[in-house]
Design a protein around this motif. Structure first.
Motif, short mmCIF file in Angstrom:
data_model
loop_
_atom_site.label_atom_id
_atom_site.label_comp_id
_atom_site.label_asym_id
_atom_site.label_seq_id
_atom_site.Cartn_x
_atom_site.Cartn_y
_atom_site.Cartn_z
N PRO A 176 -0.25 8.93 5.31
CA PRO A 176 -1.54 9.59 5.10
C PRO A 176 -1.64 10.83 5.96
O PRO A 176 -0.73 11.16 6.73
CB PRO A 176 -2.54 8.52 5.56
CG PRO A 176 -1.80 7.77 6.62
CD PRO A 176 -0.36 7.75 6.18
N GLN B 133 0.85 -1.19 0.00
CA GLN B 133 0.00 0.00 0.00
C GLN B 133 0.87 1.23 0.00
O GLN B 133 1.77 1.37 0.82
CB GLN B 133 -0.91 -0.01 1.23
CG GLN B 133 -1.81 1.21 1.35
CD GLN B 133 -2.73 1.11 2.56
OE1 GLN B 133 -3.83 0.59 2.50
NE2 GLN B 133 -2.26 1.65 3.68
N ASN C 49 -4.49 9.44 0.02
CA ASN C 49 -5.30 8.26 -0.23
C ASN C 49 -4.42 7.03 -0.36
O ASN C 49 -3.34 7.08 -0.96
CB ASN C 49 -6.12 8.42 -1.51
CG ASN C 49 -7.10 9.57 -1.40
OD1 ASN C 49 -7.91 9.62 -0.47
ND2 ASN C 49 -7.04 10.49 -2.36
N ALA C 50 -4.89 5.91 0.19
CA ALA C 50 -4.15 4.66 0.08
C ALA C 50 -4.36 4.05 -1.30
O ALA C 50 -5.49 3.95 -1.79
CB ALA C 50 -4.59 3.69 1.17
N ARG C 51 -3.26 3.65 -1.94
CA ARG C 51 -3.30 3.01 -3.26
C ARG C 51 -2.48 1.72 -3.21
O ARG C 51 -1.59 1.58 -2.37
CB ARG C 51 -2.73 3.93 -4.33
CG ARG C 51 -3.32 5.34 -4.35
CD ARG C 51 -4.75 5.37 -4.84
NE ARG C 51 -5.25 6.74 -4.96
CZ ARG C 51 -6.42 7.05 -5.49
NH1 ARG C 51 -7.24 6.10 -5.94
NH2 ARG C 51 -6.81 8.32 -5.55
N PHE D 248 0.75 5.82 -0.82
CA PHE D 248 -0.15 6.95 -0.63
C PHE D 248 0.08 7.98 -1.73
O PHE D 248 1.22 8.26 -2.12
CB PHE D 248 0.06 7.59 0.74
CG PHE D 248 -0.26 6.66 1.88
CD1 PHE D 248 -1.56 6.53 2.33
CD2 PHE D 248 0.73 5.89 2.45
CE1 PHE D 248 -1.86 5.66 3.36
CE2 PHE D 248 0.45 5.02 3.49
CZ PHE D 248 -0.86 4.90 3.95
N ASP D 249 -1.05 8.54 -2.23
CA ASP D 249 -0.93 9.57 -3.24
C ASP D 249 -0.77 10.94 -2.59
O ASP D 249 -0.65 11.05 -1.36
CB ASP D 249 -2.12 9.54 -4.20
CG ASP D 249 -3.45 9.85 -3.50
OD1 ASP D 249 -3.43 10.42 -2.39
OD2 ASP D 249 -4.51 9.54 -4.08
N ASP E 199 -5.41 1.86 -9.67
CA ASP E 199 -6.02 3.18 -9.66
C ASP E 199 -5.26 4.21 -10.48
O ASP E 199 -5.70 5.36 -10.59
CB ASP E 199 -6.12 3.69 -8.21
CG ASP E 199 -6.98 2.78 -7.34
OD1 ASP E 199 -7.96 2.23 -7.87
OD2 ASP E 199 -6.66 2.61 -6.15
#
Length: 478
Positions: free
Chosen positions: A359, A232, A239-241, A234-235, A263
């Motif tokens: 995050p 995982q 947000n978790a991606r 983060f953008d 995503d």
């Protein structure tokens, strides 16, 4: 017996009443009556002991006051006339001057508050005092006078300031939360109002795994694809991606890597080829099972295998709607076995799969450590430092002026304060989650009280005695 000019001399046949020898042998010049002087001396003694009892009462009353420093009595004699050469002495008196034990430490106790601090050793905590409120901001305004204290039971108020039980505001040096640089040019009131921590987009993924040398497909042939490894990230908005890595063995020492992030646009990168063992581009032979080459392909850009120990990484750009997000996928280094390797085994062994994004974080706790750093911990795991508390040192702390609330101000005799980091320049050390108690010893104070009471009574008896003597003098005419 005959009197001769103020001398009481026994007259003998051998010497005349006023001979030089007789004067030398019996220098008994009569002194003026000192009854009144004795009474004045006794009164000064009573005043001195009264002051001592006052000091003791103050100390006993503050025996449980945090950071209180006791006041002791220092008696000094008052001489009106005294000369060994002239063989004269007149009763004088005594003066009780207070001695402020500002540099005597009190006991340190642990408390549950993470913003409470005590000083082990010399020094004082810089604080300020509120004088009013700014009508435009609603925030407090402060006096220009600098205050110092040992009362370290600070707590955060509704406006984010750290304030102790006496109402004084903690001061510190500002710290850049990004670089950690401390600005020691000036102090300001410690205020922590950062209740949110901005997210940090992932830009580095570290991957260390052993790719099994014995893997084959169900028929015992190549290529053979391993289950995907997922992490995982983060953008830019926190947000978790997901990022998935899929390895396929295509030869004895050759593999392909495909990266997928559902995503992102685009979502898939690769395949790119990764080889183990053999030689680097400079002709250096590397140990079997270690990285020897990586090829660029499918949006994955590889670093060159220029030498043993050179970084082995793929770079690619993800886009989750906020613009390109550059990612570096670090597989270790060429010719070393500390990152991704190919050794014996039937399945992939994942040793490390980490990323550096975080995050958005919410305020979790505030603390002051042993170096005086004021730090905020957020629920995303980030810890940021905003201030460092210095310790103030004085040349003579016993000459500081006291003010309400166990605070002090500098005087010409105390010297100007020298602000230094805890543990340096002769200042003490901070003890976090602790407070310093009063340096008053109750048993010692009661012992002093007994002595002061008896001394007061003795001086009162002197007055009674001198009164009787004066009465006898008055009765001479009767």
């Amino acid at each position: 017996m005959a009197l001769c000019q103020g001398y009481r001399i026994r007259v003998t046949k051998r010497h005349g009443p006023c001979s030089r020898r007789s004067r030398h042998r019996h220098p008994t010049r009569e002194q003026p009556m000192s009854i009144t002087g004795a009474m004045q001396t006794a009164i000064s003694g009573m005043n001195g002991q009264s002051a001592a009892i006052g000091f003791i009462s103050d100390n006993v009353a503050n025996a449980s006051t945090v950071g209180y420093k006791k006041v002791e009595s220092r008696f000094q004699t008052l001489v009106t006339q005294s000369s060994a050469q002239a063989n004269t002495h007149s009763s004088g008196g005594v003066l009780n001057q207070p001695f402020f034990a500002n540099n005597a430490p009190g006991p340190i106790s642990r408390v549950s508050s993470t913003t409470s601090i005590a000083i082990s050793g010399n020094g004082f905590i810089p604080v300020s005092k509120q004088v009013g409120t700014d009508p435009s901001t609603g925030l407090p305004t402060f006096e220009a006078t600098n205050y110092y204290t040992r009362v370290g039971d600070f707590n955060q108020n509704s406006e984010g300031f750290l304030i102790n039980s006496s109402g004084y505001y903690l001061q510190g040096w500002a710290v850049d939360p990004v670089t950690g640089e401390v600005d020691t040019s000036s102090t300001s009131e410690v205020r922590v109002s950062n209740l949110l921590d901005a997210p940090v987009a992932t830009n580095l993924v570290e991957y260390a795994a052993n790719l099994p040398n014995n893997v084959r497909d169900a028929s015992g042939n190549l290529p053979a694809t391993l289950p995907a490894s997922s992490i995982q990230i983060f953008d830019a908005l926190g947000n978790a991606r997901s990022v998935n890595l899929t390895w396929t063995r295509i030869g004895e020492s050759d593999w392909t890597l495909q990266v997928n992030s559902p995503d992102s646009t685009p979502a898939t990168f690769g395949p790119a080829t990764v080889s183990f063992g053999g030689t680097l581009v400079d002709g250096t032979t590397v140990p079997a099972g270690t990285l020897s080459s990586m090829t660029t392909g499918g949006g994955l850009t590889a670093t060159a295998a220029s030498a043993t120990g050179a970084n082995a990484a793929f770079s690619f750009d993800l886009d989750f709607g906020s613009g390109p997000q550059a990612i570096s996928l670090d597989l270790g280094s060429y010719g070393n076995n500390t990152g991704t390797t190919q050794y014996a085994g039937d399945k992939l062994t994942l040793n490390s799969f980490e990323q550096n994004g975080v995050p958005q974080g919410n305020f979790k706790s505030l603390s002051i450590d042993e170096q005086g750093y004021v730090s905020v911990t957020f629920d995303n795991g980030n810890v940021k430092t905003f201030y460092q508390i210095p310790i103030a040192r004085f040349n003579d702390p016993t000459e500081l002026d006291r003010v309400n609330g166990n605070a002090f101000v500098a005087t010409p005799r105390s010297g100007s304060p020298i602000l230094a980091e805890a543990g340096s320049s002769g200042v003490g050390d901070f003890v976090s989650s602790a407070v310093e108690g009063s340096n008053v010893d109750i048993a010692e104070e009661f012992s002093k009280l007994i002595v002061a009471q008896r001394a007061y009574s003795a001086n009162a008896r002197i007055i009674t005695t001198t009164d009787e003597l004066l009465q006898e003098t008055i009765n001479i005419r009767r």
